[in-house]
Scaffold this motif. Structure first.
Motif, PDB file in Angstrom:
ATOM      1  N   ARG A  26       0.728  -1.067   0.012  1.00 27.94           N
ATOM      2  CA  ARG A  26       0.095   0.031  -0.017  1.00 27.94           C
ATOM      3  C   ARG A  26       0.728   1.016  -0.017  1.00 27.94           C
ATOM      4  O   ARG A  26       1.632   1.557   0.920  1.00 27.94           O
TER       5      ARG A  26
ATOM      6  N   ARG B 278       1.124  -1.498  -5.318  1.00 29.95           N
ATOM      7  CA  ARG B 278      -0.095  -1.126  -5.557  1.00 29.95           C
ATOM      8  C   ARG B 278       0.033   0.603  -5.731  1.00 29.95           C
ATOM      9  O   ARG B 278       0.676   1.226  -4.869  1.00 29.95           O
TER      10      ARG B 278
ATOM     11  N   ARG C 187     -10.964   8.869  -6.256  1.00 30.46           N
ATOM     12  CA  ARG C 187     -10.078   8.095  -5.599  1.00 30.46           C
ATOM     13  C   ARG C 187      -9.307   7.182  -6.181  1.00 30.46           C
ATOM     14  O   ARG C 187      -9.848   6.774  -7.616  1.00 30.46           O
TER      15      ARG C 187
ATOM     16  N   GLU D  54     -12.023  -4.644  -7.520  1.00 31.24           N
ATOM     17  CA  GLU D  54     -12.718  -4.004  -6.326  1.00 31.24           C
ATOM     18  C   GLU D  54     -14.263  -3.481  -6.318  1.00 31.24           C
ATOM     19  O   GLU D  54     -14.783  -3.200  -5.529  1.00 31.24           O
TER      20      GLU D  54
ATOM     21  N   GLY E 106      -9.381  -7.501  -4.316  1.00 33.10           N
ATOM     22  CA  GLY E 106      -9.328  -6.567  -3.052  1.00 33.10           C
ATOM     23  C   GLY E 106     -10.647  -6.692  -2.449  1.00 33.10           C
ATOM     24  O   GLY E 106     -11.854  -5.679  -2.903  1.00 33.10           O
ATOM     25  N   SER E 107     -10.789  -7.592  -1.558  1.00 31.14           N
ATOM     26  CA  SER E 107     -12.173  -8.009  -0.905  1.00 31.14           C
ATOM     27  C   SER E 107     -12.719  -6.797   0.058  1.00 31.14           C
ATOM     28  O   SER E 107     -13.774  -6.714   0.059  1.00 31.14           O
ATOM     29  N   ASN E 108     -11.849  -6.137   0.608  1.00 29.33           N
ATOM     30  CA  ASN E 108     -12.279  -5.006   1.414  1.00 29.33           C
ATOM     31  C   ASN E 108     -13.348  -3.859   0.673  1.00 29.33           C
ATOM     32  O   ASN E 108     -14.537  -3.844   1.059  1.00 29.33           O
ATOM     33  N   ASP E 109     -12.572  -3.477  -0.527  1.00 33.05           N
ATOM     34  CA  ASP E 109     -13.607  -2.541  -1.322  1.00 33.05           C
ATOM     35  C   ASP E 109     -14.764  -3.416  -2.021  1.00 33.05           C
ATOM     36  O   ASP E 109     -15.652  -2.922  -2.357  1.00 33.05           O
TER      37      ASP E 109
ATOM     38  N   ARG F  69     -17.312   0.492   4.560  1.00 34.55           N
ATOM     39  CA  ARG F  69     -16.370  -0.285   5.377  1.00 34.55           C
ATOM     40  C   ARG F  69     -16.170   0.277   6.475  1.00 34.55           C
ATOM     41  O   ARG F  69     -15.472  -0.369   7.480  1.00 34.55           O
TER      42      ARG F  69
ATOM     43  N   GLY G 226      -7.464  -8.668   0.185  1.00 39.55           N
ATOM     44  CA  GLY G 226      -8.345  -8.171   1.409  1.00 39.55           C
ATOM     45  C   GLY G 226      -8.200  -8.604   2.514  1.00 39.55           C
ATOM     46  O   GLY G 226      -7.517  -9.773   2.512  1.00 39.55           O
TER      47      GLY G 226
HETATM   48  C1  PEP Z   1      -8.870  -4.213  -0.673  1.00 37.83           C
HETATM   49  O1  PEP Z   1      -9.848  -3.138  -0.828  1.00 37.83           O
HETATM   50  O2  PEP Z   1      -9.408  -5.221  -0.183  1.00 37.83           O
HETATM   51  C2  PEP Z   1      -7.496  -3.829  -0.498  1.00 37.83           C
HETATM   52  C3  PEP Z   1      -6.824  -4.608  -0.237  1.00 37.83           C
HETATM   53  O3  PEP Z   1      -7.221  -2.388  -0.461  1.00 37.83           O
HETATM   54  P1  PEP Z   1      -7.393  -1.486   0.546  1.00 37.83           P
HETATM   55  O4  PEP Z   1      -7.736  -2.162   1.954  1.00 37.83           O
HETATM   56  O5  PEP Z   1      -5.871  -0.877   0.743  1.00 37.83           O
HETATM   57  O6  PEP Z   1      -8.406  -0.514   0.108  1.00 37.83           O
END
Ligand code: PEP
Ligand code: MG
Length: 758
Positions: free
Chosen positions: A478, A514, A540, A613, A634-637, A647, A685
């Motif tokens: 990151r 990234r 973003r 994502e 990128g599972s978080n997004d 989130r 993620g």
């Molecule tokens: C995600 O979105 O899963 C990811 C790895 O990126 P970040 O958490 O930095 O947004």
């Protein structure tokens, strides 16, 4: 007489040092315009300051125009030559102003006599601070060299104006308004919040968010009263400690710690700050109270400032007040930091977290929501963090003993012995489960299939655990933290040095960079885009990079150079279409060509990938897989955007479900698309280390997991206990289900879950 631009830059540097000594803002700006006018032999030199709120420039100092114009002449963004230079973030040099369509004439200030006009915006990154303008009677008077010199001066002025503004806002402070004191919480109370960074913290509450800077350390009533002499000694000691802290932090966290204590140093060196404390002491105010009073005045003004850079100094001044008070009370030197304390703060920035971490804080309770970057950086630094409500935070009495469970998001006030014992046992169990010596070089499933575990790297300090836990490479770097903690964009060379360290320390293993992912819940304080109503849906990540090609290209060149003779990859966050990817790729190719032309070594074989994502990226995963070298989920997004659940918002955290059927099917589609085109696919993620969902992820075909590396022992054990045939069966069952409730029941039935949330 010849213009002396070198002398000019030197004289301005001297003026900057006066600014640091706390000289009055008006006098300083006036000195700057006089000096510039003299050296450039310009008839007029003026400084305009930009007000972000009403988007206007106001004349603040002038040499040559009528003095009555100061404070009265204002320009809208884009208005006149000056307004246009500031709007367009570029110098504008006009030979004959009266003939320029952009010229705006102000009657009565005698501007009409001047033809040559050079306006240079004063910027901090892309943030507008103001403008420096010179004018001359003679047509075509200013040369390209003058433009260069004025740009150099404008760059120096940006820092000075912000710093001076920071201090002078305090001097013009408004009257404090007393807020009602909330009822404090009972001893033994339990607060339920949301986990942001795991781990257990034990310590006394220290509310940096309150206006009660002296609360954590009241003086001994028996001791003799403290004098101005004592204050001076304490200031000196504090200065030495801060210098040392900066030195140490720079050594430990070279990528992100550049000058992070500079605001502390600046405030402490400001005669108005220490002088006012001394005056209060002389007038009979007890010394500790005098510090608290002045600190609170600064806090009050900083927190109301329109400038984000200034609002961000609130915790700095509180921290400074704490340290100064401790030194004044002559507490043992180790008590000057936050050992044994849990900080309660309304808002925090990644840079605050770094500073407080350097000062050995035990944990953080944050009451205004936790940004994803704050959570990520706290995790990297190994500091537990819990998000709680503002009301709860205000009701915790300073000094209360607390035990904070960062995993569950629970805070115990004055915990009983039984609770303490339970957590000692849990901590031991956690340590045993996360012992790096248990990790094997290779991760294999029960049936012998190779799985690869990579590290997510946020700070360079994460590299040590990455090696210790035998990461097979970096699956996600990151890159935004060095950008977030600085006060301006890091240069290409500064970035190169950071990225090169990363590559070198991974000793030949693959490193995946990234590109910058800012915006959403984290803006750069020095980059103000227009206010966005929905920043998560706004400027973003890759959108920012594609809009700011210079900044993007600098980062890409730094990545490419750092990857010379190594195995490196670059991936782009928040790609929403094949076109986004192709646009980013063509800029990478331009950068490669440029480096080649200049004979600079770089990695021509750098692979280029897409972070999946967004729902739109899932829809075109097939084409993305075809175009790119690899996909990374990128599972978080992905969860955030597919389910439309913020989130970071605890109010909807129960809806943030990794096991939602739409998410499971999306992951399956992305993996299948990559497999169809024979491309590499991984997941990076938080879901990638989710014990409950790991069989599903293996079952759909994922073999590469990039995780917070301390979880490697658990993930490796779980993989080792999994048969791929079973995992595939589980995945197929789950993919057939259309309801969340069905999936939850299935997971419970298989005894895979207690709490099925991600
Ligand atoms: C995600 O979105 O899963 C990811 C790895 O990126 P970040 O958490 O930095 O947004
Ligand atoms: Mg993301």
């Amino acid at each position: 007489m010849k213009k002396r631009n070198v002398d000019l830059v030197c004289d301005i540097a001297e003026l900057m040092s006066l600014a640091e000594e706390g000289q009055d803002r008006k006098v300083l700006l006036q000195n700057v315009v006089t000096t510039v006018a003299k050296h450039m032999q310009a008839d007029v030199c003026s400084i305009y300051i930009y007000d972000e709120e009403n988007r206007r420039l106001s004349l603040r100092a002038t040499q040559g125009l009528d003095a009555s114009a100061i404070g009265n002449v204002t320009l809208g963004l884009g208005e006149g030559i000056t307004g246009r230079a500031v709007r367009e973030l570029r110098p504008i040099c006009v030979g004959a102003a009266s003939k320029s369509s952009a010229y705006k004439f102000f009657p009565g200030i005698h501007e009409e006599e001047y033809e040559a006009f050079l306006a240079v915006p004063i910027l901090r990154g892309l943030r507008r601070i103001g403008a420096l303008v010179v004018q001359a009677r003679e047509v075509n008077y200013f040369t390209p060299n003058d433009v260069k010199a004025l740009r150099a001066i404008a760059a120096q002025l940006a820092t000075m104006i912000e710093n001076v503004q920071l201090l002078s806002e305090v001097r013009d402070r408004a009257v404090e308004s007393a807020a009602p004191v909330p009822k404090k919480m009972d001893r033994g109370a339990i607060i339920r919040g949301r986990s942001a960074s795991t781990g257990t913290a034990r310590g006394r509450a220290c509310a940096l968010g309150s206006n009660d800077a002296e609360a954590c350390m009241l003086p001994d009533p028996e001791a003799p009263p403290l004098t101005v002499d004592d204050l001076e000694k304490a200031v000196e000691k504090t200065m030495t400690q801060i210098d040392e802290l900066q030195r140490q932090t720079t050594a430990d966290l070279a990528d992100v710690a550049v000058l992070i204590f500079s605001a502390h140093q600046l405030i402490l060196e400001d005669r108005q700050f220490t002088g006012r404390i001394a005056d209060l002491i002389k007038d009979g105010t007890p010394a500790v109270k005098a510090i608290a009073t002045v600190v609170n005045e600064y806090v009050e003004v900083f927190s109301r400032s329109k400038m984000p850079m200034i609002r961000e100094k609130v915790l700095d001044v509180k921290d400074l007040g704490n340290r100064l008070t401790r030194n004044l009370l002559n507490k043992a030197s180790d008590a000057c930091d936050y050992r044994g304390q849990i900080i309660i703060a309304h808002e925090m920035l990644p840079s605050d977290i770094l500073k407080l971490s350097a000062e050995n804080v035990e944990g953080f309770l944050v009451s205004s929501g936790v940004t994803s970057h704050n959570a990520i950086i706290s995790r990297s630094l190994g500091i537990p963090m819990v998000a709680i409500s503002r009301e709860d935070a205000d009701r915790i009495e300073d000094g209360t003993e607390m035990l904070m469970d960062g995993e569950q998001g629970i805070v115990y006030l004055d915990p009983s012995d039984a609770v303490r014992r339970k957590y000692t046992e849990l901590d031991e169990a956690w340590k045993a489960l996360h012992d790096a010596s248990d990790v094997k070089e290779q991760t294999l499933t029960k049936c012998g299939e190779r799985v690869r575990i990579y590290a997510n790297i946020n700070l360079l300090s994460d590299l040590k655990p990455a090696r210790k836990f035998k990461a097979e490479g970096v699956g996600l770097y990151r890159s935004e933290f060095p950008f977030i903690v600085r006060t301006d964009f890091p240069t290409e060379d500064e970035q190169y040095l950071i990225y090169k360290k990363l590559v070198d320390q991974m000793e030949g293993k693959t490193v995946t960079f990234r590109t910058l992912d800012i915006g959403g819940d984290k803006m750069l304080s020095y980059y103000s885009s227009v206010d966005e109503a929905n920043p998560f849906l706004g400027m973003r990540a890759i959108r920012f990079s594609l809009q700011n090609k210079d900044i993007f290209s600098e980062q890409l060149r730094a990545f490419l150079r750092a990857g010379a003779e190594s195995r490196t990859r670059i991936m782009f966050p928040l790609i929403s279409s094949v076109d986004d990817f192709v646009a980013a790729r063509s800029i990478v190719h331009e950068c490669m060509d440029e480096l080649e032309k200049n004979g600079v070594p770089f990695n021509r074989k750098t692979e280029l990938g897409v972070m999946v994502e967004l729902p739109s990226a899932v829809e075109v995963a097939d084409e993305l897989a075809f175009e790119s070298d690899f996909l990374s989920i990128g599972s978080n997004d992905l969860i955030q955007y597919m389910l439309a659940v913020d989130r970071t918002n605890e109010k909807v955290s129960n809806l943030y479900l990794a096991h939602h059927p739409a998410i499971l099917r999306a992951i399956n589609r992305v993996v299948a698309a990559a497999q169809t085109h024979g491309k590499d696919v991984s997941i990076c993620g938080d879901l990638s280390a989710n014990k409950r969902m790991l069989p599903f992820l293996l079952g759909v075909g994922l073999r590469k997991f990039s995780i917070d590396i301390v979880n490697a022992p658990t993930v490796q054990r779980l993989v080792a206990s999994t048969n791929l045939a079973d995992a595939e069966e589980i995945a197929n069952h789950l993919l057939d289900m259309g309801r969340i409730s069905e999936i939850e029941a299935y997971l419970l039935e298989r005894d895979l879950v207690g709490d099925v949330q991600a």
